[in-house]
Scaffold this motif. Structure first.
Motif, short mmCIF file in Angstrom:
data_model
loop_
_atom_site.label_atom_id
_atom_site.label_comp_id
_atom_site.label_asym_id
_atom_site.label_seq_id
_atom_site.Cartn_x
_atom_site.Cartn_y
_atom_site.Cartn_z
N ARG A 436 3.41 7.12 -0.76
CA ARG A 436 4.48 7.13 -1.92
C ARG A 436 5.42 8.17 -1.92
NH1 ARG A 436 5.13 2.60 -4.53
NH2 ARG A 436 6.49 3.76 -5.76
N LEU A 466 -2.41 1.24 9.41
CA LEU A 466 -3.28 0.93 8.10
C LEU A 466 -4.43 -0.13 8.60
CD1 LEU A 466 0.14 -0.25 6.03
CD2 LEU A 466 -1.70 1.68 5.34
N VAL A 470 -8.22 0.68 7.23
CA VAL A 470 -9.15 -0.64 6.90
C VAL A 470 -10.48 -0.80 7.75
CG1 VAL A 470 -9.45 -3.00 6.36
CG2 VAL A 470 -7.32 -2.01 5.93
N ARG A 474 -11.71 3.03 4.61
CA ARG A 474 -10.89 4.18 3.79
C ARG A 474 -9.63 3.45 3.06
NH1 ARG A 474 -8.69 7.97 8.40
NH2 ARG A 474 -7.48 9.05 6.69
N LEU A 475 -9.46 2.21 3.24
CA LEU A 475 -8.65 1.16 2.39
C LEU A 475 -9.32 -0.08 2.66
CD1 LEU A 475 -4.72 1.95 3.17
CD2 LEU A 475 -6.09 2.55 1.06
N ASP A 476 -9.19 -0.80 1.27
CA ASP A 476 -9.36 -2.25 1.37
C ASP A 476 -8.10 -3.05 1.81
OD1 ASP A 476 -12.08 -2.08 0.27
OD2 ASP A 476 -11.15 -2.24 -1.90
N ASP A 478 -6.43 -5.41 0.85
CA ASP A 478 -5.47 -6.04 0.06
C ASP A 478 -4.59 -4.59 -0.34
OD1 ASP A 478 -7.46 -4.64 -1.26
OD2 ASP A 478 -6.74 -5.27 -3.47
N GLU A 479 -5.35 -3.49 -0.39
CA GLU A 479 -4.35 -2.35 -0.40
C GLU A 479 -3.65 -2.12 0.73
OE1 GLU A 479 -6.76 1.14 -2.94
OE2 GLU A 479 -7.89 0.28 -1.22
N ALA A 480 -4.21 -2.29 2.00
CA ALA A 480 -3.35 -1.98 3.01
C ALA A 480 -2.26 -2.87 3.03
CB ALA A 480 -4.23 -2.24 4.23
N ASP A 482 -0.49 -4.18 0.37
CA ASP A 482 0.46 -3.61 -0.56
C ASP A 482 1.03 -2.31 0.03
OD1 ASP A 482 1.38 -3.77 -3.16
OD2 ASP A 482 0.34 -2.02 -3.64
N ALA A 483 0.37 -1.53 0.74
CA ALA A 483 1.11 -0.09 1.19
C ALA A 483 2.23 -0.59 2.23
CB ALA A 483 0.10 0.77 1.98
N ASP A 486 5.20 -1.54 0.67
CA ASP A 486 5.94 -0.48 0.09
C ASP A 486 6.66 0.13 1.30
OD1 ASP A 486 4.94 -0.39 -2.73
OD2 ASP A 486 3.33 0.89 -2.33
#
Length: 510
Positions: A436, A466, A470, A474-476, A478-480, A482-483, A486
């Motif tokens: 971000r 991303l 995953v 290191r990321l779920d 759904d977070e990936a 969302d990123a 972004d």
């Protein structure tokens, strides 16, 4: 076996197509994750906030003239690669490429005697490009051109000397159809907003015409003052005079010069601008005292300012541009570290932007300190820094962007806007700056038809990175996702907001 970044094998008798997994990871598990992430971003609108498409292209909306004029002659990526092969045995030399003139680049005004004339036969230019298609293997130009030719223009065959005439005829037929005019392609690409690049003295007439046609919030100008704040340029005085005419302010004094720049910035804001753009060989933002700046300006106007003084004045004016951004809210973009027109004789023969702009080592930590100390915490200030020096990402830029609220790190651009370089960018910056504190993807192109191709490649590169996070837990997922959204859409919009001026109505009117 189909190459990862290429199209399926094609010749004059087979159909040319793009592989759906191009630029995605070869590992099956990561590839499946990347596909899932890409599916969520592939159809998002394009927010193109840093580019160099001429606004008149869309204001006029006239058909593109021919395939060579659209794809070859104006593309410095493409031209430089072909010219780099012009003295080596092989298809490029055999096709008759000896200089940029053979690819349609016209001699500069006042070019020295003996400068070769530009090739005027578009079909001959196109043949030379097609003959040199193999030179682009593994390059981002190859990825963009494949995307544009196949996805946008439904090209049936891969470029080659044997297919060049048939391919030229196919493209010329498409360009004659109304759905291939600039505004129609703008809609087809899904562009939500496109920023152009404009000088402070520009009338912005094309933007006014677009606004009158209801496109005013979709095609917006960007304030590019380089030629107006670099006294080392031989034509600097002419630019300062033109600035005064455009602003209606006497620019023979330093105070009038600053007032004229402020006035033109406000005119750009009124026309929808969201940013300024600054591309200097060296980066320094050290301010001078008011007295020193006035003396330097007067010397520059008199033609007596030396090189050191000119560089100090440009550094001072970059600080002034930052101060004005804190006033009027225009996002300040900086991309130093390019030695322009490296081949001086060719620049004198054919002018700038012919492929001889070469990266140099850039320094940001000390160079940006004056601006960041003064404005890095200002609520109305935003600086986006770009580089073509990859070593600066992890050493300087990511730590700076990860500390100052007024700074974001721009996307890879120019020589780094390729899938591998985008991956290296994420690896070098994410651990320090996160996602971000970056601008999201900006395409930095003057090649209008490649905009969608560049955004597609960036979304694939980010999906691949991303997916790796995953896969490493290191990321779920759904977070990936969302990123990824972004990076493709939200961050470019957030990074380039509409200016919210901190000026009082009286100051704005002045």
């Amino acid at each position: 076996m189909t190459p990862l970044l290429g199209a399926s094998r094609a010749d004059a008798t087979t159909t040319w197509s793009l592989h759906p997994d191009r630029a995605l990871p070869p590992d099956p598990a990561q590839r499946a994750l990347a596909r899932t992430i890409l599916d969520e971003t592939a159809r998002l609108p394009i927010v193109s906030m840093h580019g160099h498409v001429d606004a008149a292209l869309l204001a006029d909306d006239t058909p593109f003239p021919d395939p060579a004029a659209l794809f070859v002659t104006p593309d410095h990526y493409l031209v430089r690669m072909l010219v780099s092969q012009s003295t080596s045995p092989g298809p490029v030399r055999d096709a008759g490429v000896r200089s940029v003139a053979d690819l349609g680049v016209a001699p500069a005004l006042g070019a020295p005697e003996g400068t070769p004339p530009a090739e005027t036969d578009p079909r001959a230019i196109w043949r030379r490009f097609c003959a040199g298609w193999s030179a682009f293997r593994g390059t981002p130009t190859r990825a963009w051109m494949e995307h544009v030719l196949i996805e946008v223009f439904e090209a049936p065959v891969r470029p080659s000397l044997e297919t060049s005439d048939a391919l030229y005829d196919h493209l010329a037929d498409r360009l004659a159809q109304p759905e291939y005019r600039p505004r129609a392609l703008f809609e087809r690409f899904g562009i939500e907003v496109l920023a152009t690049t404009d000088g402070p003295a520009d009338t912005l007439d094309a933007h006014a015409r677009l606004a009158a046609a209801g496109w005013g919030d979709r095609v917006i100008p960007t304030f590019r003052p380089d030629a107006f704040i670099e006294p080392m340029r031989a034509d600097w005085g002419d630019h300062v005079d033109a600035l005064g005419v455009a602003a209606g302010i006497d620019t023979t004094t330093y105070g009038g010069y600053l007032d004229a720049l402020r006035a033109r910035r406000l005119a750009f804001v009124a026309a929808g601008a969201r940013a300024t753009d600054h591309g200097h060989e060296l980066l320094d933002t050290t301010p001078l005292s008011a007295e020193e700046a006035e003396r330097a300006f007067d010397c520059a106007r008199a033609g007596s300012l030396d090189t050191a003084g000119a560089r100090a004045f440009t550094a001072h004016m970059l600080f002034q541009m930052a101060a004005m951004s804190a006033e009027d809210g225009l996002v300040m973009q900086i991309h130093p570290g390019i030695l322009r027109d490296h081949d001086g004789p060719d620049a004198r023969r054919f002018g700038p932007n012919i492929g001889y702009d070469i990266p140099i080592q850039a320094e940001f930590t000390r160079a940006l300190r004056p601006v960041l100390e003064a404005f890095g915490h200002h609520p109305n200030f935003r600086l986006i820094a770009f580089t073509v020096d990859e070593t600066a990402y992890s050493r300087e830029l990511a730590p700076l962007a990860g500390a100052y609220p007024g700074m974001r790190l721009g996307a890879p651009w120019w020589f780094l806007d390729a899938s591998d370089a985008m991956r290296r960018f994420r690896e070098a910056t994410t651990e320090t700056a996160g996602f971000r504190n970056t601008s999201g993807f900006v395409d930095d192109t003057r090649a209008f038809c490649s905009i969608s191709a560049r955004h597609d490649l960036a979304r694939r590169a980010d999906a691949s990175y991303l997916a790796k996070l995953v896969g490493e837990h290191r990321l779920d997922l759904d977070e990936a996702i969302d990123a990824a959204i972004d990076l493709a859409y939200r961050l470019p919009k957030e990074s380039y907001p509409s200016p919210v001026s901190s000026l009082s109505p009286l100051e704005a009117a002045r």
